[in-house]
Scaffold this motif. Structure first.
Motif, short mmCIF file in Angstrom:
data_model
loop_
_atom_site.label_atom_id
_atom_site.label_comp_id
_atom_site.label_asym_id
_atom_site.label_seq_id
_atom_site.Cartn_x
_atom_site.Cartn_y
_atom_site.Cartn_z
N ALA A 190 -2.05 -5.09 -6.85
CA ALA A 190 -1.39 -5.79 -5.96
C ALA A 190 -2.16 -5.25 -4.63
O ALA A 190 -2.38 -5.97 -3.70
CB ALA A 190 0.01 -5.21 -5.88
N VAL A 191 -2.42 -3.98 -4.49
CA VAL A 191 -3.26 -3.33 -3.17
C VAL A 191 -4.23 -4.00 -2.93
O VAL A 191 -4.78 -4.60 -1.89
CB VAL A 191 -3.27 -1.96 -3.13
N GLN A 192 -5.33 -4.55 -3.79
CA GLN A 192 -6.46 -5.24 -3.89
C GLN A 192 -6.34 -6.40 -3.53
O GLN A 192 -6.98 -7.01 -2.38
CB GLN A 192 -7.21 -5.00 -5.35
N GLY A 197 0.85 -1.21 -0.11
CA GLY A 197 0.13 -0.12 -0.12
C GLY A 197 0.83 1.25 -0.13
O GLY A 197 0.49 2.20 -0.76
N ALA A 198 1.80 1.29 0.69
CA ALA A 198 2.91 2.25 0.84
C ALA A 198 3.58 2.64 -0.52
O ALA A 198 3.76 3.71 -0.94
CB ALA A 198 3.91 2.15 1.98
N LEU A 199 4.04 1.62 -1.28
CA LEU A 199 4.34 1.60 -2.50
C LEU A 199 3.47 2.25 -3.51
O LEU A 199 3.81 3.14 -4.26
CB LEU A 199 4.96 0.33 -3.16
N TYR A 200 2.18 1.84 -3.47
CA TYR A 200 1.19 2.55 -4.25
C TYR A 200 1.07 4.05 -4.00
O TYR A 200 1.07 4.61 -5.04
CB TYR A 200 -0.18 1.79 -4.05
N VAL A 201 1.17 4.31 -2.73
CA VAL A 201 1.10 5.73 -2.45
C VAL A 201 2.00 6.42 -2.90
O VAL A 201 1.91 7.36 -3.47
CB VAL A 201 0.88 6.18 -0.80
N LEU A 202 3.24 5.89 -2.98
CA LEU A 202 4.57 6.49 -3.40
C LEU A 202 4.48 6.84 -5.02
O LEU A 202 4.66 7.99 -5.26
CB LEU A 202 5.86 5.70 -3.01
N PHE A 203 4.01 5.77 -5.74
CA PHE A 203 3.90 5.85 -6.82
C PHE A 203 2.48 6.86 -7.39
O PHE A 203 2.54 7.29 -8.52
CB PHE A 203 3.73 4.56 -7.84
N ALA A 233 3.22 1.79 -13.46
CA ALA A 233 3.29 1.11 -12.47
C ALA A 233 2.01 1.36 -11.18
O ALA A 233 2.09 0.16 -10.47
CB ALA A 233 4.74 1.79 -11.74
N GLN A 234 1.56 2.62 -11.24
CA GLN A 234 0.65 2.44 -10.35
C GLN A 234 -0.64 1.82 -10.46
O GLN A 234 -1.24 1.27 -9.69
CB GLN A 234 -0.23 3.96 -10.63
N THR A 235 -0.99 1.45 -11.92
CA THR A 235 -1.90 0.39 -12.26
C THR A 235 -1.76 -0.89 -11.59
O THR A 235 -2.65 -1.48 -10.92
CB THR A 235 -2.21 0.63 -13.89
N HIS A 236 -0.48 -1.17 -11.89
CA HIS A 236 -0.14 -2.66 -11.36
C HIS A 236 -0.15 -2.75 -9.81
O HIS A 236 -0.48 -3.66 -9.16
CB HIS A 236 1.25 -3.05 -11.90
#
Length: 139
Positions: A116-118, A51-57, A109-112
């Motif tokens: 992953a977050v889901q 989740g944190a990686l998603y927020v970063l991207f 990358a956000q899409t992927h």
């Protein structure tokens, strides 16, 4: 949040935080086990990292856009010269094209990462009675 420091400092600090994460996790997943070193704590902790990686991207494209806007601004003010003697207009065009390409890659990358977050947001460890009894005995 320190809004008075040089803008590049914020990005360097973010990069240093990612470096710290990489060093903490390089030797294996045990770092996700938590303070009591229980593997059952790892799945949600890993989910938090995803989740944190998603927020970063999610935030990176805006940083790229605002950096590109700064490049365009200083170019319009004829404030750029190339130390290597390259033609400024050509160099700035290449720079802006590279930033646009990087932004597009970040959006992909956000899409992927959203996918992953889901999945990872639903991960949890098994509840093991022995583990709970051991924790109670140690308390």
């Amino acid at each position: 949040m320190d809004l008075n420091r040089d803008p590049h400092r914020s990005i360097r600090d973010a990069a240093e935080n990612i470096r710290e994460y990489n060093h903490r996790t390089i030797n294996g997943p045990e770092v996700f086990y938590g303070e009591h070193q229980l593997i059952n704590h790892a799945p949600p902790a890993i989910g938090e990292a995803v989740g944190a990686l998603y927020v970063l991207f999610e935030r990176l494209p805006q940083a790229v856009d605002q950096t590109a806007a700064a490049v365009r601004h200083v170019e319009e003010q004829h404030a750029i010269r190339m130390a290597n003697g390259a033609e400024t207009d050509e160099a700035v065009s290449r720079l802006l094209r590279a930033l646009i390409d990087a932004r597009q890659s970040m959006l992909l990358a956000q899409t992927h990462l959203r996918s992953a977050v889901q999945v990872s947001s639903n991960m949890a460890g098994h509840w093991v009675d022995d583990e709970l009894e051991d924790a109670d005995a140690n308390a």
